[in-house]
Design a protein around this motif. Structure first.
Motif, PDB file in Angstrom:
ATOM      1  N   GLN A  39       0.825  -1.207   0.000  1.00  0.00           N
ATOM      2  CA  GLN A  39       0.000   0.000   0.000  1.00  0.00           C
ATOM      3  C   GLN A  39       0.864   1.263   0.000  1.00  0.00           C
ATOM      4  O   GLN A  39       0.538   2.253  -0.662  1.00  0.00           O
ATOM      5  CB  GLN A  39      -0.933  -0.008   1.224  1.00  0.00           C
ATOM      6  CG  GLN A  39      -1.950  -1.124   1.234  1.00  0.00           C
ATOM      7  CD  GLN A  39      -2.923  -1.047   0.069  1.00  0.00           C
ATOM      8  OE1 GLN A  39      -3.186   0.042  -0.462  1.00  0.00           O
ATOM      9  NE2 GLN A  39      -3.466  -2.183  -0.341  1.00  0.00           N
ATOM     10  N   ARG A  40       1.969   1.237   0.720  1.00  0.00           N
ATOM     11  CA  ARG A  40       2.863   2.395   0.772  1.00  0.00           C
ATOM     12  C   ARG A  40       3.507   2.652  -0.590  1.00  0.00           C
ATOM     13  O   ARG A  40       3.609   3.801  -1.029  1.00  0.00           O
ATOM     14  CB  ARG A  40       3.938   2.147   1.826  1.00  0.00           C
ATOM     15  CG  ARG A  40       4.947   3.287   1.969  1.00  0.00           C
ATOM     16  CD  ARG A  40       5.894   3.023   3.123  1.00  0.00           C
ATOM     17  NE  ARG A  40       6.595   1.755   2.961  1.00  0.00           N
ATOM     18  CZ  ARG A  40       7.695   1.602   2.231  1.00  0.00           C
ATOM     19  NH1 ARG A  40       8.219   2.635   1.585  1.00  0.00           N
ATOM     20  NH2 ARG A  40       8.277   0.420   2.133  1.00  0.00           N
ATOM     21  N   ILE A  41       3.924   1.585  -1.276  1.00  0.00           N
ATOM     22  CA  ILE A  41       4.559   1.740  -2.587  1.00  0.00           C
ATOM     23  C   ILE A  41       3.562   2.282  -3.607  1.00  0.00           C
ATOM     24  O   ILE A  41       3.889   3.169  -4.411  1.00  0.00           O
ATOM     25  CB  ILE A  41       5.123   0.387  -3.057  1.00  0.00           C
ATOM     26  CG1 ILE A  41       6.325  -0.001  -2.186  1.00  0.00           C
ATOM     27  CG2 ILE A  41       5.541   0.461  -4.523  1.00  0.00           C
ATOM     28  CD1 ILE A  41       6.798  -1.418  -2.412  1.00  0.00           C
ATOM     29  N   ILE A  42       2.327   1.785  -3.575  1.00  0.00           N
ATOM     30  CA  ILE A  42       1.289   2.264  -4.494  1.00  0.00           C
ATOM     31  C   ILE A  42       1.052   3.755  -4.285  1.00  0.00           C
ATOM     32  O   ILE A  42       0.890   4.529  -5.245  1.00  0.00           O
ATOM     33  CB  ILE A  42      -0.022   1.467  -4.282  1.00  0.00           C
ATOM     34  CG1 ILE A  42       0.144   0.017  -4.748  1.00  0.00           C
ATOM     35  CG2 ILE A  42      -1.184   2.133  -5.009  1.00  0.00           C
ATOM     36  CD1 ILE A  42       0.409  -0.140  -6.212  1.00  0.00           C
ATOM     37  N   ASP A  51      -6.289   1.770 -11.238  1.00  0.00           N
ATOM     38  CA  ASP A  51      -5.141   1.034 -11.772  1.00  0.00           C
ATOM     39  C   ASP A  51      -4.658  -0.010 -10.788  1.00  0.00           C
ATOM     40  O   ASP A  51      -4.245  -1.102 -11.171  1.00  0.00           O
ATOM     41  CB  ASP A  51      -3.995   1.994 -12.097  1.00  0.00           C
ATOM     42  CG  ASP A  51      -4.339   2.941 -13.231  1.00  0.00           C
ATOM     43  OD1 ASP A  51      -5.168   2.546 -14.070  1.00  0.00           O
ATOM     44  OD2 ASP A  51      -3.795   4.049 -13.269  1.00  0.00           O
ATOM     45  N   ALA A  52      -4.662   0.314  -9.510  1.00  0.00           N
ATOM     46  CA  ALA A  52      -4.200  -0.624  -8.497  1.00  0.00           C
ATOM     47  C   ALA A  52      -5.073  -1.872  -8.466  1.00  0.00           C
ATOM     48  O   ALA A  52      -4.603  -2.972  -8.175  1.00  0.00           O
ATOM     49  CB  ALA A  52      -4.186   0.040  -7.123  1.00  0.00           C
ATOM     50  N   GLN A  53      -6.361  -1.704  -8.805  1.00  0.00           N
ATOM     51  CA  GLN A  53      -7.266  -2.854  -8.800  1.00  0.00           C
ATOM     52  C   GLN A  53      -6.944  -3.835  -9.922  1.00  0.00           C
ATOM     53  O   GLN A  53      -7.406  -4.968  -9.912  1.00  0.00           O
ATOM     54  CB  GLN A  53      -8.715  -2.364  -8.933  1.00  0.00           C
ATOM     55  CG  GLN A  53      -9.229  -1.671  -7.679  1.00  0.00           C
ATOM     56  CD  GLN A  53     -10.622  -1.088  -7.875  1.00  0.00           C
ATOM     57  OE1 GLN A  53     -11.201  -1.202  -8.957  1.00  0.00           O
ATOM     58  NE2 GLN A  53     -11.146  -0.464  -6.841  1.00  0.00           N
ATOM     59  N   PHE A  54      -6.126  -3.409 -10.883  1.00  0.00           N
ATOM     60  CA  PHE A  54      -5.727  -4.310 -11.974  1.00  0.00           C
ATOM     61  C   PHE A  54      -4.914  -5.483 -11.442  1.00  0.00           C
ATOM     62  O   PHE A  54      -4.792  -6.511 -12.089  1.00  0.00           O
ATOM     63  CB  PHE A  54      -4.911  -3.529 -13.016  1.00  0.00           C
ATOM     64  CG  PHE A  54      -4.548  -4.334 -14.222  1.00  0.00           C
ATOM     65  CD1 PHE A  54      -5.497  -4.643 -15.180  1.00  0.00           C
ATOM     66  CD2 PHE A  54      -3.259  -4.808 -14.400  1.00  0.00           C
ATOM     67  CE1 PHE A  54      -5.173  -5.381 -16.296  1.00  0.00           C
ATOM     68  CE2 PHE A  54      -2.912  -5.556 -15.514  1.00  0.00           C
ATOM     69  CZ  PHE A  54      -3.882  -5.834 -16.466  1.00  0.00           C
ATOM     70  N   LEU A 261       3.531  -7.032 -10.618  1.00  0.00           N
ATOM     71  CA  LEU A 261       4.817  -7.522 -10.116  1.00  0.00           C
ATOM     72  C   LEU A 261       5.078  -7.024  -8.695  1.00  0.00           C
ATOM     73  O   LEU A 261       5.655  -7.742  -7.878  1.00  0.00           O
ATOM     74  CB  LEU A 261       5.951  -7.095 -11.040  1.00  0.00           C
ATOM     75  CG  LEU A 261       5.982  -7.741 -12.425  1.00  0.00           C
ATOM     76  CD1 LEU A 261       7.205  -7.279 -13.201  1.00  0.00           C
ATOM     77  CD2 LEU A 261       5.972  -9.261 -12.318  1.00  0.00           C
ATOM     78  N   LEU A 262       4.659  -5.807  -8.389  1.00  0.00           N
ATOM     79  CA  LEU A 262       4.811  -5.284  -7.029  1.00  0.00           C
ATOM     80  C   LEU A 262       3.989  -6.094  -6.038  1.00  0.00           C
ATOM     81  O   LEU A 262       4.398  -6.305  -4.897  1.00  0.00           O
ATOM     82  CB  LEU A 262       4.395  -3.816  -6.975  1.00  0.00           C
ATOM     83  CG  LEU A 262       5.342  -2.814  -7.643  1.00  0.00           C
ATOM     84  CD1 LEU A 262       4.698  -1.442  -7.696  1.00  0.00           C
ATOM     85  CD2 LEU A 262       6.665  -2.760  -6.893  1.00  0.00           C
ATOM     86  N   LEU A 263       2.831  -6.554  -6.481  1.00  0.00           N
ATOM     87  CA  LEU A 263       1.965  -7.346  -5.614  1.00  0.00           C
ATOM     88  C   LEU A 263       2.468  -8.773  -5.455  1.00  0.00           C
ATOM     89  O   LEU A 263       2.499  -9.312  -4.347  1.00  0.00           O
ATOM     90  CB  LEU A 263       0.539  -7.359  -6.187  1.00  0.00           C
ATOM     91  CG  LEU A 263      -0.462  -8.307  -5.503  1.00  0.00           C
ATOM     92  CD1 LEU A 263      -0.711  -7.870  -4.069  1.00  0.00           C
ATOM     93  CD2 LEU A 263      -1.768  -8.374  -6.281  1.00  0.00           C
ATOM     94  N   PRO A 269      10.371  -1.468  -6.130  1.00  0.00           N
ATOM     95  CA  PRO A 269       9.967  -0.836  -7.391  1.00  0.00           C
ATOM     96  C   PRO A 269      11.141  -0.342  -8.228  1.00  0.00           C
ATOM     97  O   PRO A 269      11.112  -0.440  -9.459  1.00  0.00           O
ATOM     98  CB  PRO A 269       9.062   0.323  -6.938  1.00  0.00           C
ATOM     99  CG  PRO A 269       9.320   0.505  -5.492  1.00  0.00           C
ATOM    100  CD  PRO A 269       9.730  -0.820  -4.965  1.00  0.00           C
ATOM    101  N   SER A 270      12.178   0.188  -7.597  1.00  0.00           N
ATOM    102  CA  SER A 270      13.333   0.668  -8.365  1.00  0.00           C
ATOM    103  C   SER A 270      13.989  -0.475  -9.129  1.00  0.00           C
ATOM    104  O   SER A 270      14.384  -0.320 -10.296  1.00  0.00           O
ATOM    105  CB  SER A 270      14.356   1.313  -7.428  1.00  0.00           C
ATOM    106  OG  SER A 270      13.814   2.452  -6.805  1.00  0.00           O
ATOM    107  N   GLN A 271      14.087  -1.619  -8.475  1.00  0.00           N
ATOM    108  CA  GLN A 271      14.679  -2.803  -9.104  1.00  0.00           C
ATOM    109  C   GLN A 271      13.854  -3.266 -10.286  1.00  0.00           C
ATOM    110  O   GLN A 271      14.386  -3.546 -11.372  1.00  0.00           O
ATOM    111  CB  GLN A 271      14.787  -3.904  -8.041  1.00  0.00           C
ATOM    112  CG  GLN A 271      15.641  -5.087  -8.402  1.00  0.00           C
ATOM    113  CD  GLN A 271      15.757  -6.057  -7.230  1.00  0.00           C
ATOM    114  OE1 GLN A 271      14.844  -6.187  -6.415  1.00  0.00           O
ATOM    115  NE2 GLN A 271      16.889  -6.727  -7.136  1.00  0.00           N
TER     116      GLN A 271
END
Length: 367
Positions: A39-42, A51-54, A261-263, A269-271
């Protein structure tokens, strides 16, 4: 029942319970942290809720308790069989001593009992060592992912399948080496070969395919496969994790959705942005990407920044021995590619969040 047998049975149960204990530990202590980090990264990336719901499911649903029952049971059971083969191998081989066995002796059904019994001993050891190699590799992988907060149910399925696959693969490799020995091969190294087969089954399979001509591959008729080894920063464990979410090559990575991919992966995220940006450049230049890296172009962002300078593009074409026309075509595509623009926007937001000026309290101009 003797004390030794009871002690061996206790060891089998204790060592196999590793799968259950790690799953419980992850669900009880790591899932909540994983959810808060996501949630913090989003929020940092400024991704809209639509978009997050995707990403299809929340973190708590992605790592639901019920999804672990079958894979953990499967992994525990296969681990148990491996430890039984290791600790009770003597008793198992002694049963029907000197008689052919479909698994342990293969096509050798005739021969003196002593030779057949020796082959049974040899292949039981091969099976045991392969299972131990696969278990050690899987244990290392599970611990890494437990610490990273990414112990998905598929990890246990993969561990179980790896143990089974390695066991039979090592047995086939043993039969192959016995029938067509290679240089420096001796029976004394078979346990080592079996253990390494468990650790690296893909390499063992490639070796067998090369030795048996009927399975050799004519690469002249194949399309370029964009191996992930060409992406800087991706190691064996990363490739394994990415394959679990359907990313087996550079083309898959270039088209991947970073939100998913984050999920579904533990990478920051930087990687991920760096890997995807490398992959997008990779699909255009293939093996020439190494030449571009030597002149300072390692991601699609680097190329995009110089695309407006025609003189620099011409110089780059000469330096890297790449067609000037092709470079201009690629530049036009990456400048118009909305996925590259959006990805670059995410990178800029991350850079802003960790910039020294912001950390020291200096507010930067958003323009």
């Amino acid at each position: 029942m003797s004390t030794v047998v009871l002690f061996k049975a206790f060891l089998v149960v204790l060592l196999s319970s590793f799968m259950i204990l790690t799953a419980v530990s992850f669900i009880q202590f790591r899932v909540k942290k994983r959810e808060s980090d996501y949630q913090r990264i989003i929020k940092i990336l400024g991704i809209e809720s639509e978009d997050a719901q995707f990403a299809t499911r929340a973190v708590s649903e992605e790592y639901a308790y019920r999804d672990y029952y079958l894979p953990v049971f499967f992994a525990t059971l296969t681990s148990m069989f491996g430890f039984i083969a290791l600790l009770f191998g003597q008793e198992l081989v002694s049963m029907n001593a000197g008689k052919p066995n479909l698994v342990l002796t293969g096509v050798i059904i005739n021969g003196d009992p002593d030779s057949i019994q020796q082959l049974r001993w040899q292949n039981m050891l091969v099976l045991s060592m392969a299972c131990m190699g696969a278990f050690v590799w899987s244990t290392q992988n599970i611990i890494r992912r437990l610490i990273a907060g990414d112990l998905a149910p598929s990890t246990y399925f993969n561990a179980a399948i790896r143990i089974i696959f390695a066991a039979f693969l090592s047995l086939m490799l043993s039969f192959l080496l016995e029938s067509a020995p290679t240089k420096h091969y001796t029976r004394e190294i078979l346990p080592i070969v079996a253990f390494l087969t468990g650790m690296l089954p893909e390499q063992a399979l490639m070796f067998m395919r090369e030795r048996i001509s009927v399975f050799s591959v004519d690469r002249s008729t194949q399309a370029y496969d964009f191996p992930l080894q060409m992406i800087e920063g991706i190691n064996m464990f990363h490739r394994m994790r990415l394959s679990e979410v359907g990313i087996d090559n550079g083309q898959n990575l270039a088209e991947a959705n970073i939100i998913e991919l984050l999920l579904k992966t533990p990478f920051n995220p930087s990687q991920l942005i760096d890997w995807i940006a490398q992959a997008k450049l990779y699909i255009y230049f293939r093996s020439d990407i190494e030449v571009l890296r030597r002149v300072g172009i390692r991601t699609v962002f680097d190329l995009r920044q110089i695309c407006s300078d025609k003189q620099y593009i011409e110089q780059l074409a000469n330096e890297a021995n790449i067609s000037n026309v092709y470079l201009n075509i690629v530049c036009q595509r990456v400048q118009d590619d909305q996925s590259v623009i959006r990805l670059h926007g995410f990178e800029n937001k991350l850079n802003y969040m960790i910039s020294p000026e912001r950390d020291s309290g200096v507010v930067k101009n958003s323009q």
